[in-house]
Design an enzyme around this catalytic site. Structure first.
Site, PDB file in Angstrom:
ATOM      1  N   LYS A 252       1.983 -15.561  -2.984  1.00 11.06           N
ATOM      2  CA  LYS A 252       2.422 -16.766  -3.717  1.00 11.06           C
ATOM      3  C   LYS A 252       3.385 -17.619  -2.896  1.00 11.06           C
ATOM      4  CE  LYS A 252       1.472 -16.265  -7.872  1.00 11.06           C
ATOM      5  NZ  LYS A 252       0.200 -16.524  -8.610  1.00 11.06           N
TER       6      LYS A 252
ATOM      7  N   ASP B 113       0.844  -1.208   0.000  1.00 10.46           N
ATOM      8  CA  ASP B 113       0.000   0.000   0.000  1.00 10.46           C
ATOM      9  C   ASP B 113       0.876   1.253   0.000  1.00 10.46           C
ATOM     10  OD1 ASP B 113      -2.426   1.475   2.259  1.00 10.46           O
ATOM     11  OD2 ASP B 113      -2.431   1.378   0.082  1.00 10.46           O
TER      12      ASP B 113
HETATM   13  C1  LIG Z   1       1.323  15.646  -2.465  1.00  7.27           C
HETATM   14  C2  LIG Z   1       2.211  14.407  -2.631  1.00  7.27           C
HETATM   15  C3  LIG Z   1       3.570  14.673  -3.270  1.00  7.27           C
HETATM   16  C4  LIG Z   1       4.442  13.377  -3.469  1.00  7.27           C
HETATM   17  C5  LIG Z   1       4.448  12.510  -2.200  1.00  7.27           C
HETATM   18  C6  LIG Z   1       5.529  11.430  -2.276  1.00  7.27           C
HETATM   19  C7  LIG Z   1       5.597  10.488  -1.390  1.00  7.27           C
HETATM   20  C8  LIG Z   1       4.570  10.346  -0.275  1.00  7.27           C
HETATM   21  C9  LIG Z   1       5.222   9.622   0.865  1.00  7.27           C
HETATM   22  C10 LIG Z   1       4.602   9.304   1.938  1.00  7.27           C
HETATM   23  C11 LIG Z   1       3.140   9.550   2.155  1.00  7.27           C
HETATM   24  C12 LIG Z   1       2.618   8.524   3.080  1.00  7.27           C
HETATM   25  C13 LIG Z   1       1.913   7.565   2.704  1.00  7.27           C
HETATM   26  C14 LIG Z   1       1.611   7.300   1.269  1.00  7.27           C
HETATM   27  C15 LIG Z   1       1.500   5.876   1.104  1.00  7.27           C
HETATM   28  C16 LIG Z   1       0.356   5.231   1.189  1.00  7.27           C
HETATM   29  C17 LIG Z   1      -0.919   5.919   1.109  1.00  7.27           C
HETATM   30  C18 LIG Z   1      -1.897   5.130   1.921  1.00  7.27           C
HETATM   31  C19 LIG Z   1      -3.231   5.218   1.288  1.00  7.27           C
HETATM   32  C20 LIG Z   1      -4.203   4.565   2.176  1.00  7.27           C
HETATM   33  O1  LIG Z   1      -3.962   3.561   2.789  1.00  7.27           O
HETATM   34  S1  LIG Z   1      -5.703   5.353   2.266  1.00  7.27           S
HETATM   35  C21 LIG Z   1      -6.544   4.422   3.498  1.00  7.27           C
HETATM   36  C22 LIG Z   1      -7.390   3.332   2.922  1.00  7.27           C
HETATM   37  N1  LIG Z   1      -8.380   3.864   2.024  1.00  7.27           N
HETATM   38  C23 LIG Z   1      -9.502   4.494   2.499  1.00  7.27           C
HETATM   39  O2  LIG Z   1      -9.723   4.637   3.677  1.00  7.27           O
HETATM   40  C24 LIG Z   1     -10.418   5.037   1.451  1.00  7.27           C
HETATM   41  C25 LIG Z   1     -11.890   4.844   1.843  1.00  7.27           C
HETATM   42  N2  LIG Z   1     -12.705   5.107   0.649  1.00  7.27           N
HETATM   43  C26 LIG Z   1     -13.041   6.369   0.320  1.00  7.27           C
HETATM   44  O3  LIG Z   1     -12.780   7.318   1.058  1.00  7.27           O
HETATM   45  C27 LIG Z   1     -13.752   6.562  -0.986  1.00  7.27           C
HETATM   46  O4  LIG Z   1     -14.327   5.365  -1.414  1.00  7.27           O
HETATM   47  C28 LIG Z   1     -12.770   7.059  -2.089  1.00  7.27           C
HETATM   48  C29 LIG Z   1     -12.169   8.401  -1.672  1.00  7.27           C
HETATM   49  C30 LIG Z   1     -11.685   6.027  -2.317  1.00  7.27           C
HETATM   50  C31 LIG Z   1     -13.571   7.237  -3.375  1.00  7.27           C
HETATM   51  O5  LIG Z   1     -14.671   8.032  -3.080  1.00  7.27           O
HETATM   52  P1  LIG Z   1     -15.135   9.208  -4.086  1.00  7.27           P
HETATM   53  O6  LIG Z   1     -16.489   9.600  -3.655  1.00  7.27           O
HETATM   54  O7  LIG Z   1     -14.092  10.247  -4.204  1.00  7.27           O
HETATM   55  O8  LIG Z   1     -15.171   8.503  -5.518  1.00  7.27           O
HETATM   56  P2  LIG Z   1     -16.334   7.522  -6.078  1.00  7.27           P
HETATM   57  O9  LIG Z   1     -16.883   6.639  -5.014  1.00  7.27           O
HETATM   58  O10 LIG Z   1     -17.291   8.372  -6.856  1.00  7.27           O
HETATM   59  O11 LIG Z   1     -15.489   6.599  -7.080  1.00  7.27           O
HETATM   60  C32 LIG Z   1     -14.824   7.214  -8.185  1.00  7.27           C
HETATM   61  C33 LIG Z   1     -14.665   6.133  -9.234  1.00  7.27           C
HETATM   62  O12 LIG Z   1     -13.882   5.047  -8.703  1.00  7.27           O
HETATM   63  C34 LIG Z   1     -14.651   3.849  -8.727  1.00  7.27           C
HETATM   64  N3  LIG Z   1     -14.365   3.105  -7.499  1.00  7.27           N
HETATM   65  C35 LIG Z   1     -14.354   3.590  -6.241  1.00  7.27           C
HETATM   66  N4  LIG Z   1     -14.027   2.610  -5.378  1.00  7.27           N
HETATM   67  C36 LIG Z   1     -13.844   1.475  -6.135  1.00  7.27           C
HETATM   68  C37 LIG Z   1     -13.480   0.130  -5.835  1.00  7.27           C
HETATM   69  N5  LIG Z   1     -13.248  -0.274  -4.561  1.00  7.27           N
HETATM   70  N6  LIG Z   1     -13.374  -0.766  -6.840  1.00  7.27           N
HETATM   71  C38 LIG Z   1     -13.585  -0.367  -8.106  1.00  7.27           C
HETATM   72  N7  LIG Z   1     -13.941   0.884  -8.480  1.00  7.27           N
HETATM   73  C39 LIG Z   1     -14.072   1.799  -7.493  1.00  7.27           C
HETATM   74  C40 LIG Z   1     -16.109   4.293  -8.778  1.00  7.27           C
HETATM   75  O13 LIG Z   1     -16.896   3.259  -9.350  1.00  7.27           O
HETATM   76  C41 LIG Z   1     -15.998   5.505  -9.663  1.00  7.27           C
HETATM   77  O14 LIG Z   1     -15.794   5.057 -10.978  1.00  7.27           O
HETATM   78  P3  LIG Z   1     -16.557   5.837 -12.229  1.00  7.27           P
HETATM   79  O15 LIG Z   1     -16.063   7.268 -12.141  1.00  7.27           O
HETATM   80  O16 LIG Z   1     -16.112   5.088 -13.431  1.00  7.27           O
HETATM   81  O17 LIG Z   1     -18.038   5.728 -11.913  1.00  7.27           O
END
Ligand SMILES: CCCCC/C=C\C/C=C\C/C=C\C/C=C\CCCC(=O)SCCNC(=O)CCNC(=O)[C@H](O)C(C)(C)COP(=O)(O)OP(=O)(O)OC[C@H]1O[C@@H](n2cnc3c(N)ncnc32)[C@H](O)[C@@H]1OP(=O)(O)O
Length: 188
Positions: free
Chosen positions: A134, A110
């Protein structure tokens, strides 16, 4: 770990690879930035967050003393859209005896694919993570986590990933993921 680090740092010399900084706390160093982010992007969740405790927030993978948990370093190749993570899971991450816990493997997958998504599109969250385990990952062994940004469709980022032994002869884990770029207009 050191040998691989040096090999990748050498690859960085011509600029084709970048050594990614390690975030020990969060993407935002100041608590007021964290609070502003949560209220802007996660208004629903923000109602349940204890702002007092938020001051102690740290990135999950940076919570163990050196060598006991997640030891890792990440490198990025912009042309290939790849993030490679050199990872050693320490003794506090044991699952089955002598093996790395599946949740620890999932965490580092992740983090690696998440970093790839963040570099591509900034503020994202994991919507889906499919993992096939695997082979068991030997505890305290060094592995390579290779992530590849496959495609972006609107706010959706599709990133694949595998976990291999350092000699690349053993495929431990394969994963696919879907990240969504957060839309401040939507109430998540
Ligand atoms: C600024 C950065 C600069 C560079 C940074 C560089 C390095 C960074 C370094 C370190 C940073 C630290 C960590 C980074 C590393 C890891 C990151 C960890 C990330 C996580 O660990 S995070 C926790 C787990 N995560 C959640 O806690 C999310 C819970 N969830 C939600 O908060 C909502 O669910 C959300 C927001 C995901 C979507 O919500 P939403 O309302 O914005 O979007 P919506 O639902 O409309 O979906 C839009 C389109 O995606 C499709 N879709 C949605 N879900 C799907 C699924 N499961 N399967 C298939 N399709 C799916 C829909 O079907 C639609 O598709 P379509 O547009 O085609 O209809």
């Amino acid at each position: 770990m050191r040998l691989l680090f040096d090999q990748f740092m050498k690859k960085c010399e011509d600029g084709s690879w970048i050594h990614l900084p390690s975030y020990n706390y969060t993407l935002f160093q100041r608590s007021q930035d964290i609070s502003a982010f949560i209220h802007a992007y996660l208004p629903t969740a923000s109602k349940l967050i204890n702002e007092e405790k938020l001051l102690q927030a740290k990135i999950f993978t940076r919570n163990f003393e050196d060598g006991l948990g997640f030891e890792y370093v990440m490198f990025y190749n912009d042309v290939e859209k790849r993030v490679v993570c050199v990872f050693e899971g320490g003794p506090y991450l044991q699952g089955m005896p002598g093996c790395l816990h599946g949740g620890a493997i999932a965490t580092m997958i992740d983090a690696t694919v998440g970093t790839s998504a963040m570099i591509a599109e900034g503020i994202v969250m994991t919507a889906n993570l499919n993992i096939n385990f695997k082979r068991p990952v030997p505890l305290c062994s060094v592995v390579l986590i290779n992530s590849q940004l496959d495609k972006i469709e609107g706010r959706k980022l599709f990133i694949s990933c595998n976990v291999q032994s350092v000699d690349e002869k053993t495929l431990y884990t394969e994963a696919t993921s879907l990240f969504i770029k957060l839309d401040p207009e939507k109430q998540v």
